[in-house]
Design a protein around this motif. Structure first.
Motif, short mmCIF file in Angstrom:
data_model
loop_
_atom_site.label_atom_id
_atom_site.label_comp_id
_atom_site.label_asym_id
_atom_site.label_seq_id
_atom_site.Cartn_x
_atom_site.Cartn_y
_atom_site.Cartn_z
N ALA A 77 0.84 -1.20 0.00
CA ALA A 77 0.00 0.00 0.00
C ALA A 77 0.87 1.24 0.00
CB ALA A 77 -0.90 -0.01 1.22
N THR A 78 0.45 2.24 -0.73
CA THR A 78 1.15 3.53 -0.75
C THR A 78 0.44 4.55 0.13
OG1 THR A 78 -0.09 4.27 -2.67
CG2 THR A 78 2.02 3.17 -3.09
N VAL A 79 -0.70 4.16 0.68
CA VAL A 79 -1.50 5.03 1.53
C VAL A 79 -1.81 4.29 2.82
CG1 VAL A 79 -2.55 6.35 -0.36
CG2 VAL A 79 -3.64 4.24 0.42
N SER A 80 -1.93 5.03 3.90
CA SER A 80 -2.25 4.39 5.18
C SER A 80 -3.73 4.03 5.24
CB SER A 80 -1.87 5.28 6.36
OG SER A 80 -2.88 6.22 6.63
N GLU A 81 -4.00 2.95 5.91
CA GLU A 81 -5.39 2.48 6.02
C GLU A 81 -6.25 3.52 6.74
OE1 GLU A 81 -7.84 -1.51 7.37
OE2 GLU A 81 -5.81 -1.22 8.15
N GLN A 82 -5.81 3.99 7.91
CA GLN A 82 -6.62 4.92 8.70
C GLN A 82 -6.84 6.22 7.96
OE1 GLN A 82 -8.08 4.03 11.80
NE2 GLN A 82 -9.31 5.76 11.13
N ASP A 83 -5.80 6.76 7.35
CA ASP A 83 -5.92 8.01 6.61
C ASP A 83 -6.90 7.86 5.45
OD1 ASP A 83 -5.13 10.78 6.09
OD2 ASP A 83 -4.09 9.97 4.33
N THR A 84 -6.82 6.75 4.75
CA THR A 84 -7.70 6.51 3.61
C THR A 84 -9.15 6.37 4.06
OG1 THR A 84 -5.89 5.43 2.43
CG2 THR A 84 -8.10 5.04 1.58
N MET A 85 -9.37 5.64 5.15
CA MET A 85 -10.73 5.50 5.68
C MET A 85 -11.28 6.85 6.13
SD MET A 85 -10.83 1.83 7.70
CE MET A 85 -9.66 2.32 8.96
N ASP A 86 -10.44 7.64 6.80
CA ASP A 86 -10.88 8.96 7.28
C ASP A 86 -11.25 9.87 6.12
OD1 ASP A 86 -10.40 8.08 9.87
OD2 ASP A 86 -8.52 9.20 10.09
N LYS A 87 -10.41 9.91 5.09
CA LYS A 87 -10.68 10.76 3.92
C LYS A 87 -11.95 10.29 3.20
CE LYS A 87 -6.02 12.35 2.95
NZ LYS A 87 -4.85 12.20 2.08
N TYR A 88 -12.12 8.97 3.08
CA TYR A 88 -13.31 8.43 2.43
C TYR A 88 -14.57 8.83 3.19
CZ TYR A 88 -16.41 5.07 0.17
OH TYR A 88 -17.45 4.48 -0.52
N ALA A 89 -14.54 8.64 4.51
CA ALA A 89 -15.71 8.97 5.33
C ALA A 89 -16.02 10.46 5.28
CB ALA A 89 -15.50 8.51 6.77
N ASN A 90 -14.98 11.30 5.39
CA ASN A 90 -15.20 12.75 5.32
C ASN A 90 -15.75 13.16 3.96
OD1 ASN A 90 -14.54 14.05 7.85
ND2 ASN A 90 -12.48 13.28 7.55
N GLY A 91 -15.24 12.56 2.90
CA GLY A 91 -15.75 12.86 1.57
C GLY A 91 -17.21 12.47 1.44
N LEU A 92 -17.56 11.34 2.01
CA LEU A 92 -18.94 10.87 1.97
C LEU A 92 -19.85 11.82 2.75
CD1 LEU A 92 -20.84 8.53 1.11
CD2 LEU A 92 -20.24 7.41 3.26
N PHE A 93 -19.42 12.19 3.95
CA PHE A 93 -20.24 13.06 4.78
C PHE A 93 -20.34 14.47 4.20
CE2 PHE A 93 -20.39 9.66 7.70
CZ PHE A 93 -21.48 9.90 8.53
N ASN A 94 -19.35 14.90 3.43
CA ASN A 94 -19.43 16.21 2.77
C ASN A 94 -20.56 16.25 1.75
OD1 ASN A 94 -17.45 17.62 4.14
ND2 ASN A 94 -15.84 16.98 2.77
N ASP A 95 -21.00 15.09 1.27
CA ASP A 95 -22.10 15.03 0.31
C ASP A 95 -23.47 15.06 0.99
OD1 ASP A 95 -20.34 14.92 -1.83
OD2 ASP A 95 -20.39 12.74 -1.96
N PHE A 96 -23.51 14.89 2.30
CA PHE A 96 -24.77 14.85 3.04
C PHE A 96 -25.16 16.24 3.52
CE2 PHE A 96 -23.62 10.33 4.76
CZ PHE A 96 -23.85 9.80 3.52
N CYS A 97 -26.43 16.41 3.79
CA CYS A 97 -26.93 17.63 4.41
C CYS A 97 -26.29 17.76 5.79
CB CYS A 97 -28.45 17.55 4.54
SG CYS A 97 -29.18 18.91 5.48
N ALA A 98 -25.64 18.90 6.06
CA ALA A 98 -24.96 19.11 7.34
C ALA A 98 -25.94 19.00 8.50
CB ALA A 98 -24.28 20.48 7.34
#
Length: 150
Positions: A77-98
């Protein structure tokens, strides 16, 4: 952060199938394509070529690197697991109504199996967050908000 208070992060573009491959690589650190194929076929009914395609995609996306050793490619892996999961989750939540983020988080917590240790961490985080949290989170679906509609 943007005006709605959401973290601006580049969205992690990774499919559900690619996540499965990455989980194997993160767990084993260095792995051959044959090992990935064998392990994936214990979990899924995917063909060798499907798994190889996923490995190639992840390499092109620069989630995986490969080096040749003794005539075989070793993937890491060239990316860390935790960092990738965090970025994915934040990206997903950015698409939701705050305004509805709390409801979604509550549903997740209610529906997922979480260890007692993680629950205690969540309680500490929520206690800290409570001290500075607004009484009401504004909707960010429309430019001027839509709190009356949400």
């Amino acid at each position: 952060m943007d005006t709605a208070g959401k973290k601006e992060q580049k969205k992690v573009e990774i499919s559900s199938a690619e996540w499965q491959i990455m989980r194997i690589v993160w767990t084993l650190n260095r792995v051959t394509s044959s090992e990935i194929i064998n392990l994936m076929q214990k979990k899924q009914t995917w063909s060798d070529s499907t798994i190889k395609t996923l490995i190639t995609r992840l390499t092109k996306k620069e989630f995986l690197s490969r080096v040749k050793e003794n005539g075989r490619y070793i993937y890491s892996a060239t990316v860390s697991e935790q960092d990738t999961m965090d970025k994915y989750a934040n990206g997903l939540f950015n698409d939701f109504c705050a305004h509805k983020t709390g409801l979604v988080l509550n549903e997740l917590i209610d529906s997922l199996e979480i260890s007692q240790k993680d629950i205690k961490k969540l309680q500490v985080t929520l206690d800290k967050k409570l001290k500075t949290a607004p009484e009401h989170v504004k909707c960010d679906c429309l430019p001027d908000g839509c709190d009356d509609m949400c």
